[in-house]
Write a protein that holds these residues in place. Structure first.
Motif, short mmCIF file in Angstrom:
data_model
loop_
_atom_site.label_atom_id
_atom_site.label_comp_id
_atom_site.label_asym_id
_atom_site.label_seq_id
_atom_site.Cartn_x
_atom_site.Cartn_y
_atom_site.Cartn_z
N VAL A 23 15.97 -8.92 -5.39
CA VAL A 23 16.86 -8.81 -4.23
C VAL A 23 16.42 -7.64 -3.35
CG1 VAL A 23 19.24 -8.61 -3.46
CG2 VAL A 23 18.75 -9.64 -5.69
N ASP A 24 15.99 -7.96 -2.13
CA ASP A 24 15.61 -6.95 -1.15
C ASP A 24 15.64 -7.60 0.22
OD1 ASP A 24 13.79 -5.15 0.56
OD2 ASP A 24 13.83 -4.06 -1.34
N ASP A 25 16.11 -6.87 1.22
CA ASP A 25 16.24 -7.49 2.55
C ASP A 25 14.94 -7.56 3.32
OD1 ASP A 25 16.36 -4.64 2.77
OD2 ASP A 25 17.08 -4.84 4.81
N GLN A 26 13.88 -6.90 2.84
CA GLN A 26 12.59 -6.93 3.53
C GLN A 26 11.66 -7.94 2.86
OE1 GLN A 26 10.91 -3.05 4.51
NE2 GLN A 26 12.88 -2.10 4.03
N GLU A 27 11.24 -8.94 3.63
CA GLU A 27 10.42 -10.01 3.07
C GLU A 27 9.09 -9.50 2.53
OE1 GLU A 27 8.61 -14.40 4.33
OE2 GLU A 27 9.86 -13.26 5.73
N MET A 28 8.48 -8.56 3.24
CA MET A 28 7.19 -8.03 2.78
C MET A 28 7.35 -7.31 1.45
SD MET A 28 5.32 -6.66 6.26
CE MET A 28 3.90 -6.11 5.31
N VAL A 29 8.46 -6.59 1.30
CA VAL A 29 8.71 -5.89 0.03
C VAL A 29 8.90 -6.92 -1.08
CG1 VAL A 29 10.32 -4.41 -1.21
CG2 VAL A 29 9.69 -3.86 1.15
N ARG A 30 9.68 -7.96 -0.80
CA ARG A 30 9.89 -9.01 -1.82
C ARG A 30 8.57 -9.66 -2.21
NH1 ARG A 30 14.02 -10.82 1.59
NH2 ARG A 30 12.95 -12.82 1.90
N ASP A 31 7.72 -9.93 -1.21
CA ASP A 31 6.42 -10.55 -1.50
C ASP A 31 5.59 -9.68 -2.43
OD1 ASP A 31 7.09 -12.71 0.06
OD2 ASP A 31 5.88 -12.09 1.79
N GLY A 32 5.55 -8.38 -2.12
CA GLY A 32 4.74 -7.47 -2.92
C GLY A 32 5.29 -7.30 -4.33
N LEU A 33 6.59 -7.07 -4.43
CA LEU A 33 7.20 -6.89 -5.74
C LEU A 33 7.16 -8.19 -6.54
CD1 LEU A 33 10.34 -4.73 -4.85
CD2 LEU A 33 8.19 -3.96 -5.85
N GLY A 34 7.35 -9.31 -5.84
CA GLY A 34 7.31 -10.60 -6.53
C GLY A 34 5.95 -10.89 -7.13
N ALA A 35 4.90 -10.58 -6.37
CA ALA A 35 3.55 -10.79 -6.88
C ALA A 35 3.27 -9.88 -8.08
CB ALA A 35 2.53 -10.52 -5.77
N LEU A 36 3.76 -8.65 -7.99
CA LEU A 36 3.57 -7.71 -9.09
C LEU A 36 4.27 -8.20 -10.35
CD1 LEU A 36 2.76 -4.98 -10.30
CD2 LEU A 36 4.82 -4.01 -9.25
N LEU A 37 5.53 -8.59 -10.23
CA LEU A 37 6.29 -9.05 -11.39
C LEU A 37 5.66 -10.31 -11.99
CD1 LEU A 37 9.88 -8.46 -9.98
CD2 LEU A 37 8.83 -7.23 -11.90
N SER A 38 5.23 -11.22 -11.13
CA SER A 38 4.66 -12.49 -11.61
C SER A 38 3.33 -12.30 -12.30
CB SER A 38 4.50 -13.46 -10.43
OG SER A 38 5.76 -13.78 -9.85
N SER A 39 2.69 -11.14 -12.07
CA SER A 39 1.40 -10.89 -12.73
C SER A 39 1.56 -10.58 -14.21
CB SER A 39 0.68 -9.73 -12.03
OG SER A 39 1.34 -8.49 -12.29
N ALA A 40 2.77 -10.22 -14.63
CA ALA A 40 3.02 -9.92 -16.05
C ALA A 40 3.20 -11.23 -16.81
CB ALA A 40 4.26 -9.05 -16.19
N PRO A 41 2.53 -11.39 -17.95
CA PRO A 41 2.58 -12.67 -18.67
C PRO A 41 3.95 -13.02 -19.23
CG PRO A 41 1.50 -10.98 -19.99
CD PRO A 41 1.67 -10.40 -18.62
N ASP A 42 4.81 -12.03 -19.40
CA ASP A 42 6.12 -12.28 -20.01
C ASP A 42 7.26 -12.24 -19.00
OD1 ASP A 42 5.57 -9.57 -19.65
OD2 ASP A 42 6.96 -8.95 -21.22
N ILE A 43 6.94 -12.22 -17.70
CA ILE A 43 7.98 -12.16 -16.66
C ILE A 43 7.86 -13.37 -15.74
CG2 ILE A 43 8.81 -10.90 -14.64
CD1 ILE A 43 8.01 -8.32 -16.03
N GLU A 44 8.99 -14.02 -15.49
CA GLU A 44 9.05 -15.15 -14.57
C GLU A 44 9.99 -14.81 -13.42
OE1 GLU A 44 10.44 -19.87 -14.37
OE2 GLU A 44 10.70 -18.70 -16.21
N LEU A 45 9.49 -14.87 -12.20
CA LEU A 45 10.33 -14.65 -11.03
C LEU A 45 11.05 -15.96 -10.71
CD1 LEU A 45 11.13 -12.63 -8.81
CD2 LEU A 45 9.26 -13.55 -7.43
#
Length: 235
Positions: A23-45
């Motif tokens: 949850v973040d109101d800035q799309e660019m921030v969500r994109d960056g954090l989402g990509a980071l989280l999805s890179s972890a093998p045990d985390i699903e966005l």
């Protein structure tokens, strides 16, 4: 760069997938954090939201394990959304990780009091976010860095008159009070065990009893309680 928050320990990748709502109101921030989280093998966005209202809706629909929540957003802010998500989910509901900057620390105190399981500074290293999600998903708490613990102590001191529960404090044994003071310092169970020369399992049992007696959800709320009641060192 400001000092980043440090978790009360590290968490290894789990066997089960951790479902995360971002949850973040800035799309660019969500994109960056989402990509980071999805890179972890045990985390699903599993979902993203740009405001608190959408966050509450998706938390209900998607049943994530962890909600990574911004504080300042248009419409409903992260503080209000955190309280609503925690209240609706109960003990088995999502855990909330607050993302913040130092100028929002007072809001963070409120979020912790409303049930957030911890927080992380937005300029923390990438690995800290992944570790924070794992720590919180495992039922632990992500405690504040020392500068923010001082702020929590200051805000708690000013709020103390309306929040004191002396009867709750008196229900704790002397050993439980010792353990609570160490929890307020941000120590893990193993560190408290070393400090008090007890087994880690004994400390875990004490922490569980403390949370039950004080009717607190997790260690982070125990830290807030300790500061409000003058049980934390350095006040």
């Amino acid at each position: 760069m400001t000092q980043a928050a440090e978790p009360t320990g590290t968490a290894e990748p789990t066997q089960e997938t951790i479902r995360v709502l971002l949850v973040d109101d800035q799309e660019m921030v969500r994109d960056g954090l989402g990509a980071l989280l999805s890179s972890a093998p045990d985390i699903e966005l599993v979902g993203e939201a740009g405001d608190g209202v959408k966050a509450i809706q998706l938390a209900r629909e998607l049943s994530p394990d962890v909600v990574v929540m911004d504080v300042r957003m248009p419409g409903m802010d992260g503080l209000t959304a955190t309280g609503a998500i925690v209240d609706a989910g109960g003990e088995q509901g999502p855990r909330v990780l607050i993302l913040t900057t130092f100028d929002l620390d007072e809001y963070v105190y409120e979020a912790l009091a409303r049930g957030a399981s911890g927080f992380l500074l937005k300029d923390a290293p990438a690995r800290d976010l992944i570790n924070a999600v794992r720590v919180i998903a495992a039922g632990q708490a992500l405690l504040a860095p020392s500068v923010t613990r001082r702020l929590i102590a200051d805000v708690a001191r000013r709020r103390r008159a309306g929040n004191l529960r002396p009867e709750a404090v008196s229900s704790l044994t002397a050993r439980e009070l010792d353990v609570l003071r160490q929890v307020a310092r941000g120590l893990s169970n193993s560190e408290i065990a070393d400090e008090l020369v007890l087994s880690e399992q004994t400390i875990k049992t004490h922490v569980g009893r403390i949370l039950a007696k004080l009717e607190l959800r997790d260690r982070t709320q125990a830290v807030v309680f300790a500061y409000e009641h003058g049980l934390a060192g350095g006040e």
